[in-house]
Write a protein that holds these residues in place. Sequence first.
Motif, PDB file in Angstrom:
ATOM      1  N   GLU A   1      14.653 -33.939  35.388  1.00  0.00           N
ATOM      2  CA  GLU A   1      14.024 -33.498  36.408  1.00  0.00           C
ATOM      3  C   GLU A   1      12.594 -33.184  36.131  1.00  0.00           C
ATOM      4  OE1 GLU A   1      13.548 -32.373  40.407  1.00  0.00           O
ATOM      5  OE2 GLU A   1      15.293 -33.460  39.519  1.00  0.00           O
ATOM      6  N   ALA A   2      12.153 -32.472  35.181  1.00  0.00           N
ATOM      7  CA  ALA A   2      11.008 -32.177  34.892  1.00  0.00           C
ATOM      8  C   ALA A   2       9.917 -33.316  34.395  1.00  0.00           C
ATOM      9  CB  ALA A   2      10.963 -31.255  33.326  1.00  0.00           C
TER      10      ALA A   2
ATOM     11  N   LYS B   1       9.915 -35.992  35.904  1.00  0.00           N
ATOM     12  CA  LYS B   1       9.326 -36.598  37.233  1.00  0.00           C
ATOM     13  C   LYS B   1       8.174 -36.289  37.227  1.00  0.00           C
ATOM     14  CE  LYS B   1      13.508 -35.818  39.755  1.00  0.00           C
ATOM     15  NZ  LYS B   1      14.045 -35.645  41.173  1.00  0.00           N
TER      16      LYS B   1
ATOM     17  N   MET C   1      19.842 -33.234  32.121  1.00  0.00           N
ATOM     18  CA  MET C   1      19.264 -33.314  33.592  1.00  0.00           C
ATOM     19  C   MET C   1      18.144 -32.409  33.934  1.00  0.00           C
ATOM     20  SD  MET C   1      21.356 -35.623  34.658  1.00  0.00           S
ATOM     21  CE  MET C   1      22.027 -36.435  33.578  1.00  0.00           C
ATOM     22  N   GLN C   2      18.111 -31.286  33.236  1.00  0.00           N
ATOM     23  CA  GLN C   2      16.823 -30.383  33.417  1.00  0.00           C
ATOM     24  C   GLN C   2      15.478 -31.205  32.912  1.00  0.00           C
ATOM     25  OE1 GLN C   2      18.038 -27.039  31.345  1.00  0.00           O
ATOM     26  NE2 GLN C   2      18.591 -25.917  33.091  1.00  0.00           N
TER      27      GLN C   2
END
Length: 123
Positions: free
Chosen positions: A114-115, A117, A110-111
């Motif tokens: 997010e990065a 994006k 998930m991290q």
Amino acid sequence: MQTDKGSLSTEDPEPQLIADAIAAFYQNNLTRTRSRRPPLASKIFPGITMIGAVPIFYHIPVTAELVRCIETGAHLPQATIVQRFILPVPNPALYMADGLVPLENRLVVMQCFEAFKAFVTED
């Protein structure tokens, strides 16, 4: 987002992802030319492959010279280097088998999504 709904094979999705990036570059430049905008000389395409629930992230550089060489069957004078980022999960040896089952892997995935994006832009 593009998915291959035609098969559920476990074959390597990387070559298709790279071919799609090259085709997208060609099509984008064709569209730019038709709308009287200058074609791009190069672009880096972000990409993700999924094998089951295991994402692998990519930076795929595509240049107008690469497209010309593909069109004409010529050799590109320099190598095109595709960067692949395999997630830094706690146990990399088991990542392909475990996928998102361990909670620690889910957090890392998930991290990374997010990065990722930050690399997705529109021209």
